[in-house]
Motif scaffolding. Sequence first.
Motif, short mmCIF file in Angstrom:
data_model
loop_
_atom_site.label_atom_id
_atom_site.label_comp_id
_atom_site.label_asym_id
_atom_site.label_seq_id
_atom_site.Cartn_x
_atom_site.Cartn_y
_atom_site.Cartn_z
N UNK A 1 29.51 -9.24 8.81
CA UNK A 1 28.14 -8.82 9.08
C UNK A 1 27.53 -8.09 7.88
N UNK A 2 28.37 -7.49 7.04
CA UNK A 2 27.90 -6.81 5.82
C UNK A 2 26.87 -5.74 6.13
N UNK A 3 27.08 -5.03 7.21
CA UNK A 3 26.14 -3.96 7.57
C UNK A 3 26.89 -2.63 7.58
N UNK A 4 27.39 -2.25 6.41
CA UNK A 4 28.12 -1.01 6.24
C UNK A 4 27.15 0.14 6.04
N UNK A 5 27.48 1.30 6.58
CA UNK A 5 26.71 2.53 6.36
C UNK A 5 25.25 2.40 6.82
N UNK A 6 24.96 1.44 7.72
CA UNK A 6 23.60 1.21 8.20
C UNK A 6 22.64 0.91 7.05
N UNK A 7 23.15 0.33 5.98
CA UNK A 7 22.33 0.00 4.82
C UNK A 7 21.79 -1.42 4.99
N UNK A 8 20.54 -1.52 5.46
CA UNK A 8 19.97 -2.84 5.73
C UNK A 8 19.83 -3.66 4.47
N UNK A 9 19.33 -3.05 3.39
CA UNK A 9 19.11 -3.81 2.16
C UNK A 9 20.38 -4.37 1.57
N UNK A 10 21.49 -3.62 1.69
CA UNK A 10 22.76 -4.10 1.16
C UNK A 10 23.21 -5.36 1.87
N UNK A 11 22.81 -5.52 3.14
CA UNK A 11 23.23 -6.69 3.91
C UNK A 11 22.61 -7.98 3.42
N UNK A 12 21.50 -7.89 2.65
CA UNK A 12 20.85 -9.11 2.18
C UNK A 12 21.80 -9.91 1.27
N UNK A 13 22.74 -9.22 0.62
CA UNK A 13 23.71 -9.89 -0.25
C UNK A 13 25.07 -9.93 0.44
N UNK A 14 25.06 -10.20 1.72
CA UNK A 14 26.31 -10.29 2.46
C UNK A 14 27.05 -11.58 2.17
N UNK A 15 28.24 -11.74 2.76
CA UNK A 15 29.06 -12.92 2.49
C UNK A 15 28.74 -14.10 3.38
N UNK A 16 27.56 -14.09 4.05
CA UNK A 16 27.30 -15.19 4.97
C UNK A 16 26.02 -15.95 4.63
N UNK A 17 24.82 -15.37 4.83
CA UNK A 17 23.61 -16.18 4.72
C UNK A 17 23.35 -16.64 3.30
N UNK A 18 23.61 -15.78 2.32
CA UNK A 18 23.40 -16.11 0.90
C UNK A 18 21.98 -16.61 0.62
N UNK A 19 21.00 -16.09 1.39
CA UNK A 19 19.62 -16.53 1.16
C UNK A 19 19.11 -16.10 -0.22
N UNK A 20 19.63 -15.00 -0.75
CA UNK A 20 19.15 -14.57 -2.07
C UNK A 20 19.60 -15.55 -3.16
N UNK A 21 20.62 -16.36 -2.86
CA UNK A 21 21.04 -17.38 -3.82
C UNK A 21 20.24 -18.66 -3.65
N UNK A 22 19.73 -18.92 -2.45
CA UNK A 22 18.74 -19.99 -2.31
C UNK A 22 17.50 -19.64 -3.11
N UNK A 23 17.16 -18.34 -3.16
CA UNK A 23 16.02 -17.89 -3.98
C UNK A 23 16.32 -18.12 -5.46
N UNK A 24 17.56 -18.02 -5.86
CA UNK A 24 17.93 -18.34 -7.25
C UNK A 24 17.75 -19.82 -7.56
N UNK A 25 17.81 -20.65 -6.52
CA UNK A 25 17.77 -22.10 -6.71
C UNK A 25 16.34 -22.62 -6.69
N UNK A 26 16.20 -23.94 -6.68
CA UNK A 26 14.88 -24.57 -6.61
C UNK A 26 14.39 -24.74 -5.18
N UNK A 27 15.08 -24.15 -4.22
CA UNK A 27 14.72 -24.33 -2.81
C UNK A 27 13.77 -23.27 -2.28
N UNK A 28 13.72 -22.08 -2.89
CA UNK A 28 13.02 -20.99 -2.22
C UNK A 28 12.40 -19.98 -3.18
N UNK A 29 11.35 -19.31 -2.68
CA UNK A 29 10.75 -18.16 -3.34
C UNK A 29 11.22 -16.88 -2.64
#
Length: 558
Positions: free
Chosen positions: A54-82
């Motif tokens: 879940x990557x939700x340690x210490x109730x840090x919501x922002x840290x969860x964006x780079x969790x080990x599951x959705x990896x949406x921030x890496x889709x943003x690195x790609x040509x798929x997303x802004x």
Amino acid sequence: MKTRYILISAIGAIFGFASCNSQLDLKPQGEFTVEQIDENSIEGLMSSAYHGLEAHFFDDNNAAFAGPITNWVFDVRSDDAYKGGEGVSMEANIHQLEISNIISDNPTCLNKWENNYLGIARVHKAMLAIQNANIADKESMLGELKTLRAWFYFDLNRVFKSIAYFTENDDPGAIPNGNLSKDEIYAKIKTDLQEAFAVMPETQVQPGRFNKYVAAAILCKVNAQTSTWSEVEKWADVVINSGKYSLYKNFADMSKMEFNNKGESIMAIQFSTAGNNIHINFCNLLNTTRSEGNVFGNGDDFFLASQNLVNAFRTTANGLPYLDGTFNNVDVTSNYAGNVDPRLDLTVGRIGFPFRGKMYTMGWCRDYNTYGEYSGKKGLIDPDSPDMVQGFPWGASGLNFKLIRYADILLLKAEALVEQATGSNAATDQKLVEARSLVNQIRNRAKQSIDGNYTPVDLDPFTANYAVEPYPEDDNLTWTKEYARMAVRMERRLELAMEGHRWFDLIRWGTLVPTMNKYMQEESDLRPYYAGASVTEDEIYLPIHRSQIENSNGLYKN
């Protein structure tokens, strides 16, 4: 054990959370004795290990964006997303990822590193406690933990240039990053998964717990990352021949809670709105559309599809993708009159089209001038459902996040068959014939998803020209190895869009740098913040965060 493993409430009472500066410290404080290890303590240990996903340690919501599951921030690195949101300065660290201007104190580098190593620390603590315990099913539980560890290391190894690899018996405070090469780490991961596969059951009673086919599916993905194609085919066949999985009847079923842990779901994270929403999908917290009228709450509208991705859903008069590279020559906008694959409107919102039964308008777009209109749909359920949270956290529900679904495995097998083919076309090589059949399973499901009676409504066949057809099976000469390779790769992009796969696919195909530089150059006409952006081979992998290097006593170096 009565409690579901992933939905937990008091993990801290067992071991406590590791601090940011000591997440690799595996020396248990207040260690259990063998006599104290019983069913209740094992339940807590296993829950704690699974909770790392879940990557939700210490109730840090922002840290969860780079969790080990959705990896949406890496889709943003790609040509798929802004990135999305309101302007490039909001969550500026993710904007750095999008334009490939990443510095070593970027929080994503820290969060991705810590999230995975915190997960590994929990796995190792559970392993150390269970190994000497007198309990039933010990080997099976250790297999689950090895599978978890394999996933965390897999995520790290494909994100960072050089990581530190250690087991439960090692002292992490003495191991530098780069102690093993990438290939050596992948070999360790494969060993863990093979050992886990041998001891885990085919079926688990509790949803979310890993069975042997989860290990097989991850083996399929790891071997694809190393281009070990015969092993990809082998482990894909294990999953396919198990008879446990099948494609959802309709593409939109993946966004319905009644299909959690069914059909296409192989490896899924269980989320819940129970217990004051502490186990919702915090990884996707920002990624709910603004939704005029607060249909989904006042969403932050991050993670929007790129125009390039939307254009990729264009289809020819024969209902096939544009594989000749011309898909991006025409923008799919409000005045576009050509054909599109229906998966476009099952993946993103478009102005003037339905979005989960509501009309998607300009008012749903938080910053149209900067990021356009294409909010993601896949993580959102019907807003009229009683299972959706009303208010904050926006659009949250108990919808699972599927790390691996059956379509992914079918396409990986198709890719493995194409790469192993020795004949020039399907007339001379049966592997190419079989690969086409697998791709067509996916495309036929997309075709049958054009259903005007399916609710909630996401398609408008009266406005859009939906056309998707399988590749013709009577034209073996056209289905060459190169054409089949392009078809499989395009199908992965369309089928798995906005699910966190694209960046890693581009890396393993060896096409990331030219693909991204062409994309950034073309996209700069539409999104001026791309002007001058580029990526080099040296910028593919994230650097270790500066704080980790400074606190490592010389162990870590970029």
